[in-house]
Design an enzyme around this catalytic site. Structure first.
Site, PDB file in Angstrom:
ATOM      1  N   ASN A   9     -17.368  52.175  55.388  1.00 48.82           N
ATOM      2  CA  ASN A   9     -16.133  51.410  55.245  1.00 48.82           C
ATOM      3  C   ASN A   9     -15.020  52.244  55.873  1.00 48.82           C
ATOM      4  OD1 ASN A   9     -13.895  49.983  54.505  1.00 48.82           O
ATOM      5  ND2 ASN A   9     -14.094  50.341  52.291  1.00 48.82           N
ATOM      6  N   LYS A  11     -12.052  51.386  56.532  1.00 47.22           N
ATOM      7  CA  LYS A  11     -10.700  51.040  56.059  1.00 47.22           C
ATOM      8  C   LYS A  11      -9.771  50.901  57.275  1.00 47.22           C
ATOM      9  CE  LYS A  11     -11.946  53.122  51.739  1.00 47.22           C
ATOM     10  NZ  LYS A  11     -11.561  53.722  50.470  1.00 47.22           N
ATOM     11  N   HIS A 118     -13.427  44.377  47.747  1.00 46.35           N
ATOM     12  CA  HIS A 118     -13.215  45.826  47.627  1.00 46.35           C
ATOM     13  C   HIS A 118     -12.034  46.074  46.681  1.00 46.35           C
ATOM     14  CE1 HIS A 118     -12.050  49.927  48.615  1.00 46.35           C
ATOM     15  NE2 HIS A 118     -13.306  50.092  48.985  1.00 46.35           N
ATOM     16  N   GLU A 120      -9.567  47.942  46.838  1.00 49.38           N
ATOM     17  CA  GLU A 120      -8.248  47.979  47.492  1.00 49.38           C
ATOM     18  C   GLU A 120      -7.749  46.564  47.786  1.00 49.38           C
ATOM     19  OE1 GLU A 120      -9.340  50.788  50.575  1.00 49.38           O
ATOM     20  OE2 GLU A 120      -9.585  52.289  48.992  1.00 49.38           O
ATOM     21  N   GLU A 193     -18.732  50.229  42.911  1.00 52.50           N
ATOM     22  CA  GLU A 193     -17.793  51.288  43.279  1.00 52.50           C
ATOM     23  C   GLU A 193     -16.799  51.485  42.137  1.00 52.50           C
ATOM     24  OE1 GLU A 193     -17.388  51.845  47.813  1.00 52.50           O
ATOM     25  OE2 GLU A 193     -16.045  50.233  47.223  1.00 52.50           O
ATOM     26  N   GLY A 199     -12.248  57.586  46.920  1.00 47.57           N
ATOM     27  CA  GLY A 199     -11.277  58.426  47.612  1.00 47.57           C
ATOM     28  C   GLY A 199     -10.725  59.570  46.772  1.00 47.57           C
ATOM     29  N   SER A 255     -16.674  58.331  46.788  1.00 50.35           N
ATOM     30  CA  SER A 255     -16.781  59.766  47.070  1.00 50.35           C
ATOM     31  C   SER A 255     -18.206  60.225  47.374  1.00 50.35           C
ATOM     32  CB  SER A 255     -16.178  60.589  45.926  1.00 50.35           C
ATOM     33  OG  SER A 255     -14.793  60.337  45.824  1.00 50.35           O
TER      34      SER A 255
HETATM   35  P1  PGA Z   1     -14.761  56.903  49.601  1.00 45.77           P
HETATM   36  O1  PGA Z   1     -14.499  55.308  49.722  1.00 45.77           O
HETATM   37  O2  PGA Z   1     -16.172  57.154  50.042  1.00 45.77           O
HETATM   38  O3  PGA Z   1     -13.744  57.511  50.502  1.00 45.77           O
HETATM   39  O4  PGA Z   1     -14.569  57.252  48.162  1.00 45.77           O
HETATM   40  C1  PGA Z   1     -15.486  54.382  49.347  1.00 45.77           C
HETATM   41  C2  PGA Z   1     -14.979  52.970  49.512  1.00 45.77           C
HETATM   42  O5  PGA Z   1     -13.791  52.723  49.259  1.00 45.77           O
HETATM   43  O6  PGA Z   1     -15.729  52.058  49.898  1.00 45.77           O
END
Ligand code: PGA
Length: 289
Positions: A9, A11, A118, A120, A193, A199, A255
């Site tokens: 991903n 982003k 997601h 976000e 997730e 993140g 993460s």
């Molecule tokens: P990350 O993000 O691996 O940076 O924690 C995962 C995601 O948001 O899909």
């Protein structure tokens, strides 16, 4: 026979030239890793032999790139076996929806996947469970596969509500597509997730992730068993719900890094990863394999 899926991903990262460079490097390194003989003339070729996943299905690699990079990415990965997806679609495929992305257009551009729900999208852009249900339906109707994200916040986990939250997101998100799932469960994947792990560098332990994955698969079986997905697949509801749920890949995200991926991936109910930060460089993403 469910697939094992490594999904990136990106982003809101990378320019077209950075994306092209990434895929050229990634392909080269992946081929080295797979010990494929070099191509004569260096032309792109099909390297769809990523091997069998731990549950008998295919090992697949999917990149959820920003919509503006789908065309460039698709051009570079064409015929390599790598799959491209969009990070967001709207519930309709055309009309007066300024600034939105159409799943029909993503599909026409060669994308194979849409990411839906997601955290976000939910927390920053106000995406609701109702939206995720409609988006899953729209994505499949456009011929895409769809990955639904579910996950609890830290407050919800601390209140002991984590399973309640992910069960609600799961059932609402899949509520309009149980018939399609019955016909072809491999067109849908779920990414667990936990919001507190995205993140933040705070990865769920393999035990924490595995506990939720097992609970999700059981709930998925019950839910599909009660719906027409179960009965369409074979007649008796609960047994067929279990069979259909067993075909759906459940990914973990939050993460994931080269140093924690192995322990997570060894858990039998974790069928791959959805990866943000560590997917931005070929070496760190390949380090998860
Ligand atoms: P990350 O993000 O691996 O940076 O924690 C995962 C995601 O948001 O899909």
């Amino acid at each position: 026979m469910r697939d094992f899926i490594l999904a990136a991903n990106w982003k809101l990262n990378k320019t077209p030239s950075e994306a092209s460079q990434f895929f050229r490097d990634f392909n080269e390194k992946l081929e080295d890793r797979l010990s494929l003989p070099p191509t004569a003339g260096g032309e792109s070729r099909d390297i769809r032999g990523f091997g069998e996943g731990p549950n008998g299905g295919r090992r697949r690699i999917v990149f959820f790139v920003p919509a503006l990079l789908v065309a460039t990415s698709e051009q570079v990965v064409k015929d390599t076996g790598l799959e491209i997806g969009g990070q967001n679609i709207w519930v309709e495929t055309k009309g007066a929806f300024t600034g939105e992305n159409s799943s029909d257009v993503l599909s026409a551009m060669g994308a194979a996947w849409a990411l839906v729900g997601h955290s976000e999208r939910r927390s920053i852009f106000g995406e609701t469970d109702k939206h995720t249900a409609q988006k899953m339906k729209t994505a499949l109707a456009s011929g895409l596969s769809a990955m639904l994200c579910v996950g609890e916040t830290l407050a919800e986990r601390e209140a002991g509500d984590n399973l309640k939250v992910v069960f609600r997101q799961l059932e609402e998100g899949l509520s309009l597509i149980t018939d399609v799932i019955a016909k072809d469960p491999s067109r849908v994947a779920i990414a667990y997730e936990p919001v507190w792990a995205i993140g933040t560098g705070k990865v769920a332990t393999p035990e924490q992730a595995s506990e939720v994955h097992q609970a999700l698969r059981k709930r998925l079986a019950e839910f599909l068993g009660k719906s027409n997905a179960g009965s369409a697949a074979s007649g008796t509801t609960s047994a067929s719900g279990t069979a259909v749920a067993a075909e759906i890949a459940l990914l973990y995200g939050g993460s994931v890094k080269p140093d924690n991926a192995k322990a997570l991936g060894l858990k039998p109910d974790i069928d791959g990863f959805l990866v943000g930060g560590a997917s931005l460089e070929p070496d760190s993403f390949l380090g998860l394999f």
